[in-house]
Motif scaffolding. Structure first.
Motif, mmCIF file in Angstrom:
data_model
loop_
_atom_site.group_PDB
_atom_site.id
_atom_site.type_symbol
_atom_site.label_atom_id
_atom_site.label_comp_id
_atom_site.label_asym_id
_atom_site.label_seq_id
_atom_site.Cartn_x
_atom_site.Cartn_y
_atom_site.Cartn_z
ATOM 1 N N ASP A 98 -14.090 9.996 12.208
ATOM 2 C CA ASP A 98 -13.171 10.100 11.075
ATOM 3 C C ASP A 98 -12.175 8.948 11.011
ATOM 4 O OD1 ASP A 98 -14.297 12.350 10.006
ATOM 5 O OD2 ASP A 98 -12.870 13.740 10.917
ATOM 6 N N ARG A 99 -11.759 8.448 12.156
ATOM 7 C CA ARG A 99 -10.757 7.382 12.131
ATOM 8 C C ARG A 99 -11.316 6.076 11.566
ATOM 9 N NH1 ARG A 99 -8.870 5.716 18.140
ATOM 10 N NH2 ARG A 99 -7.388 4.417 17.056
ATOM 11 N N TYR A 100 -12.642 5.953 11.479
ATOM 12 C CA TYR A 100 -13.268 4.737 10.951
ATOM 13 C C TYR A 100 -13.957 4.977 9.612
ATOM 14 C CZ TYR A 100 -12.419 3.109 15.669
ATOM 15 O OH TYR A 100 -11.812 2.777 16.865
ATOM 16 N N THR A 101 -13.652 6.094 8.960
ATOM 17 C CA THR A 101 -14.233 6.364 7.647
ATOM 18 C C THR A 101 -13.126 6.564 6.625
ATOM 19 O OG1 THR A 101 -14.409 8.752 7.988
ATOM 20 C CG2 THR A 101 -16.323 7.412 8.614
ATOM 21 N N VAL A 102 -13.470 6.299 5.376
ATOM 22 C CA VAL A 102 -12.541 6.445 4.264
ATOM 23 C C VAL A 102 -13.262 7.220 3.169
ATOM 24 C CG1 VAL A 102 -11.228 5.178 2.510
ATOM 25 C CG2 VAL A 102 -11.448 4.242 4.807
ATOM 26 N N ALA A 103 -12.553 8.149 2.550
ATOM 27 C CA ALA A 103 -13.130 8.880 1.428
ATOM 28 C C ALA A 103 -13.271 7.932 0.245
ATOM 29 C CB ALA A 103 -12.251 10.063 1.047
ATOM 30 N N PHE A 104 -14.370 8.052 -0.488
ATOM 31 C CA PHE A 104 -14.576 7.196 -1.658
ATOM 32 C C PHE A 104 -13.403 7.335 -2.624
ATOM 33 C CE2 PHE A 104 -16.366 5.536 -5.526
ATOM 34 C CZ PHE A 104 -17.179 4.509 -5.080
ATOM 35 N N SER A 105 -12.885 8.548 -2.744
ATOM 36 C CA SER A 105 -11.778 8.807 -3.669
ATOM 37 C C SER A 105 -10.467 8.164 -3.226
ATOM 38 C CB SER A 105 -11.586 10.309 -3.849
ATOM 39 O OG SER A 105 -11.303 10.916 -2.604
ATOM 40 N N ASP A 106 -10.405 7.636 -2.007
ATOM 41 C CA ASP A 106 -9.190 6.968 -1.517
ATOM 42 C C ASP A 106 -9.198 5.465 -1.777
ATOM 43 O OD1 ASP A 106 -8.114 9.336 -0.622
ATOM 44 O OD2 ASP A 106 -8.820 9.078 1.448
ATOM 45 N N ILE A 107 -10.235 4.947 -2.403
ATOM 46 C CA ILE A 107 -10.291 3.507 -2.703
ATOM 47 C C ILE A 107 -9.180 3.167 -3.688
ATOM 48 C CG2 ILE A 107 -11.655 1.668 -3.775
ATOM 49 C CD1 ILE A 107 -14.160 3.125 -2.759
ATOM 50 N N ASP A 108 -8.460 2.115 -3.389
ATOM 51 C CA ASP A 108 -7.382 1.649 -4.255
ATOM 52 C C ASP A 108 -7.956 0.664 -5.271
ATOM 53 O OD1 ASP A 108 -4.699 1.127 -5.149
ATOM 54 O OD2 ASP A 108 -4.820 -0.762 -4.039
ATOM 55 N N CYS A 109 -7.834 1.010 -6.553
ATOM 56 C CA CYS A 109 -8.283 0.114 -7.624
ATOM 57 C C CYS A 109 -7.539 0.458 -8.905
ATOM 58 C CB CYS A 109 -9.795 0.242 -7.852
ATOM 59 S SG CYS A 109 -10.284 1.818 -8.553
ATOM 60 N N GLU A 110 -7.553 -0.467 -9.827
ATOM 61 C CA GLU A 110 -6.923 -0.251 -11.128
ATOM 62 C C GLU A 110 -7.997 0.277 -12.078
ATOM 63 O OE1 GLU A 110 -3.766 0.092 -13.500
ATOM 64 O OE2 GLU A 110 -3.637 -0.777 -11.502
ATOM 65 N N PRO A 111 -7.847 1.515 -12.567
ATOM 66 C CA PRO A 111 -8.863 2.064 -13.473
ATOM 67 C C PRO A 111 -8.722 1.463 -14.871
ATOM 68 C CG PRO A 111 -7.080 3.624 -13.232
ATOM 69 C CD PRO A 111 -6.777 2.469 -12.298
ATOM 70 N N PRO A 112 -9.732 1.631 -15.697
ATOM 71 C CA PRO A 112 -9.628 1.168 -17.086
ATOM 72 C C PRO A 112 -8.478 1.892 -17.804
ATOM 73 C CG PRO A 112 -11.898 1.711 -16.537
ATOM 74 C CD PRO A 112 -11.050 2.179 -15.399
ATOM 75 N N GLY A 148 -6.398 4.215 -20.038
ATOM 76 C CA GLY A 148 -6.713 5.524 -20.592
ATOM 77 C C GLY A 148 -7.564 6.391 -19.679
ATOM 78 N N GLN A 149 -7.818 5.945 -18.451
ATOM 79 C CA GLN A 149 -8.634 6.720 -17.530
ATOM 80 C C GLN A 149 -7.902 6.856 -16.200
ATOM 81 O OE1 GLN A 149 -12.601 5.162 -16.970
ATOM 82 N NE2 GLN A 149 -13.353 7.111 -16.196
ATOM 83 N N GLU A 150 -7.980 8.039 -15.607
ATOM 84 C CA GLU A 150 -7.370 8.284 -14.304
ATOM 85 C C GLU A 150 -8.205 7.632 -13.209
ATOM 86 O OE1 GLU A 150 -4.480 9.964 -13.629
ATOM 87 O OE2 GLU A 150 -4.187 10.052 -15.793
ATOM 88 N N ARG A 151 -7.549 7.209 -12.151
ATOM 89 C CA ARG A 151 -8.234 6.537 -11.045
ATOM 90 C C ARG A 151 -9.309 7.423 -10.428
ATOM 91 N NH1 ARG A 151 -8.015 6.235 -5.630
ATOM 92 N NH2 ARG A 151 -6.325 7.748 -5.544
ATOM 93 N N LEU A 152 -8.995 8.692 -10.161
ATOM 94 C CA LEU A 152 -9.972 9.582 -9.528
ATOM 95 C C LEU A 152 -11.193 9.815 -10.417
ATOM 96 C CD1 LEU A 152 -7.716 12.202 -7.721
ATOM 97 C CD2 LEU A 152 -9.020 10.323 -6.717
ATOM 98 N N GLY A 153 -10.968 9.930 -11.726
ATOM 99 C CA GLY A 153 -12.090 10.090 -12.657
ATOM 100 C C GLY A 153 -12.962 8.845 -12.685
ATOM 101 N N PHE A 154 -12.317 7.683 -12.683
ATOM 102 C CA PHE A 154 -13.049 6.423 -12.669
ATOM 103 C C PHE A 154 -13.865 6.282 -11.384
ATOM 104 C CE2 PHE A 154 -12.871 1.796 -11.533
ATOM 105 C CZ PHE A 154 -13.824 1.370 -12.451
#
Length: 136
Positions: free
Chosen positions: A48-62, A64-70
């Protein structure tokens, strides 16, 4: 009858043999360190200490769209798993490919995997056709 004598190597030959032995030992030592490193990496890859949830990726969504939805759309379109190992050597390329598949992404400009097990993706997003500004 001829007697066979033991042949003793000359000083230059001894030096050459020693050099080969030292080179061989050094090479085998480096190989052992390399193999041990790979085995260790494989053993801890899914901790677990070497894994990251896909939903934790930091990015700027398009817009009108939420980051988690994107991120959910990117994950669905690319078939990426829920958790990502930061020890995966091709993780950066896999993430770039995953984000590039999304129709709103024009270009993946950068993927950063930080030592703190954080993932940052910088994108250039497409402007929807209906939103193109016209000059006045």
């Amino acid at each position: 009858m001829s007697r066979s004598r033991a042949v003793t190597p000359q000083p230059n030959e001894r030096t050459s043999i020693r050099a080969w032995v030292v080179t061989l030992v050094a090479g085998l030592s480096l190989l052992a360190v390399f193999v041990a490193g790979n085995l260790t990496r494989e053993a801890v890859r899914h901790w677990d200490r070497y894994t990251v949830a896909f939903s934790d990726i930091d990015c700027e969504p398009p817009p009108g769209q939420e980051r988690l939805g994107f991120l959910a759309e990117v994950q669905y379109l690319s078939g990426m798993p829920q958790r990502l190992s930061v020890l995966d050597e091709d993780l950066g390329a896999r993430l770039a490919d995953a984000f590039a598949r999304h129709p709103r992404v024009e270009k993946v400009e950068e993927v950063v995997i930080s030592p703190k097990c954080e993932l940052h993706v910088r994108l250039r997003l497409r402007v929807p056709a209906g939103r193109v500004r016209q000059g006045n």
